[in-house]
Design an enzyme around this catalytic site. Structure first.
Site, mmCIF file in Angstrom:
data_model
loop_
_atom_site.group_PDB
_atom_site.id
_atom_site.type_symbol
_atom_site.label_atom_id
_atom_site.label_comp_id
_atom_site.label_asym_id
_atom_site.label_seq_id
_atom_site.Cartn_x
_atom_site.Cartn_y
_atom_site.Cartn_z
ATOM 1 N N HIS A 38 3.062 0.759 -6.481
ATOM 2 C CA HIS A 38 3.061 -0.661 -6.143
ATOM 3 C C HIS A 38 2.600 -1.421 -7.370
ATOM 4 C CE1 HIS A 38 -0.923 1.007 -5.101
ATOM 5 N NE2 HIS A 38 -1.255 0.083 -5.974
ATOM 6 N N HIS A 120 1.259 -4.300 -13.914
ATOM 7 C CA HIS A 120 1.582 -2.909 -14.248
ATOM 8 C C HIS A 120 1.810 -2.115 -12.974
ATOM 9 C CE1 HIS A 120 -2.651 -2.715 -13.166
ATOM 10 N NE2 HIS A 120 -2.429 -1.446 -12.875
HETATM 11 O O1 3AM Z 1 -2.649 0.975 -8.363
HETATM 12 P P1 3AM Z 1 -3.367 0.039 -9.282
HETATM 13 O O2 3AM Z 1 -4.101 0.715 -10.375
HETATM 14 O O3 3AM Z 1 -2.518 -1.086 -9.743
HETATM 15 O O4 3AM Z 1 -6.697 0.409 -9.626
HETATM 16 C C1 3AM Z 1 -6.753 0.152 -8.238
HETATM 17 C C2 3AM Z 1 -5.393 0.034 -7.585
HETATM 18 O O5 3AM Z 1 -4.497 -0.660 -8.419
HETATM 19 C C3 3AM Z 1 -7.322 -1.223 -8.014
HETATM 20 O O6 3AM Z 1 -6.829 -1.638 -6.752
HETATM 21 C C4 3AM Z 1 -5.661 -0.914 -6.419
HETATM 22 C C5 3AM Z 1 -5.852 -0.218 -5.099
HETATM 23 O O7 3AM Z 1 -6.972 0.619 -5.162
HETATM 24 N N1 3AM Z 1 -8.782 -1.209 -7.984
HETATM 25 C C6 3AM Z 1 -9.572 -0.310 -7.384
HETATM 26 N N2 3AM Z 1 -10.866 -0.634 -7.575
HETATM 27 C C7 3AM Z 1 -10.879 -1.771 -8.307
HETATM 28 C C8 3AM Z 1 -11.901 -2.610 -8.825
HETATM 29 N N3 3AM Z 1 -13.177 -2.355 -8.608
HETATM 30 C C9 3AM Z 1 -9.541 -2.131 -8.579
HETATM 31 N N4 3AM Z 1 -9.218 -3.212 -9.296
HETATM 32 C C10 3AM Z 1 -10.243 -3.970 -9.768
HETATM 33 N N5 3AM Z 1 -11.539 -3.681 -9.535
#
Ligand code: 3AM
Length: 180
Positions: A38, A120
């Site tokens: 996603h 991304h």
């Molecule tokens: O799949 P992506 O990497 O785009 O990286 C985590 C993931 O995104 C991001 O939220 C999505 C679902 O988990 N994520 C997790 N913890 C996070 C945080 N503390 C976060 N993004 C920002 N801050």
């Protein structure tokens, strides 16, 4: 519940994203591949049940014109010296950034704004790198098919952390008005 907002990706793209996961795999690095692709727009973190109704209501007010994106080269977070996340890029950034800013503005007062947003699609998280020079070279040589795909929806997602990695589920979808 642990929530985030993301753009879902069409089936046609998933086959190539899986191919990219094969191409970025090399013995010079140990990766944890994601199963659920996603494009994250905003991470909300732990949200109480009482916040769910206002959150849904504010998100339903976000109105955007559908747009097309194209897959772009593979990149890394935070940088090539510190490899933590391997992702596929998208172009152009502008319509995604605008949608992200609209969502940020709609949720102001409920959630903090994100000052750093880089669109991304996460392919893998890095457990450890055995040979940084070699692995960066592997990444540099990955050819991405610049596939186009439409964006006409974003989703409020729930992430459940399990020993096997996070499991994602769609709570609500927010559709862009149909293009004229
Ligand atoms: O799949 P992506 O990497 O785009 O990286 C985590 C993931 O995104 C991001 O939220 C999505 C679902 O988990 N994520 C997790 N913890 C996070 C945080 N503390 C976060 N993004 C920002 N801050």
């Amino acid at each position: 519940m642990r929530l985030f907002i993301s753009i879902p990706l069409p089936e046609e793209l998933l086959t190539h994203l899986k191919e990219l996961q094969i191409l970025i795999n090399d013995e010079s690095a140990r990766l944890r591949f994601v199963n659920d692709f996603h494009l994250t727009l905003k991470f909300l973190g732990e949200v109480g049940n009482d916040k769910l109704a206002p959150l849904k209501e504010k998100l339903s007010l976000v109105s955007f014109t559908p747009f097309d994106l194209q897959l772009d080269a593979v990149g890394v977070f935070p940088d090539t010296d510190h490899l933590r996340v391997i992702w596929a890029g998208v172009t152009p950034h502008q319509p995604v950034v605008e949608l992200q800013q609209q969502i940020d503005a709609a949720l102001s007062g409920l959630f903090p704004k994100d000052d750093r947003f880089h669109p991304h699609i996460t392919l893998a998280r890095v457990a450890f790198v055995k040979d940084k020079v070699r692995y960066n070279d592997v990444l540099k040589n990955v050819t991405v098919n610049k596939l186009s795909f439409p964006v006409n929806r974003f989703d409020l997602m729930e992430s459940t952390l399990t020993p096997g990695g996070p499991v994602y589920g769609t709570l609500f979808s927010f559709q862009a008005p149909k293009a004229l």
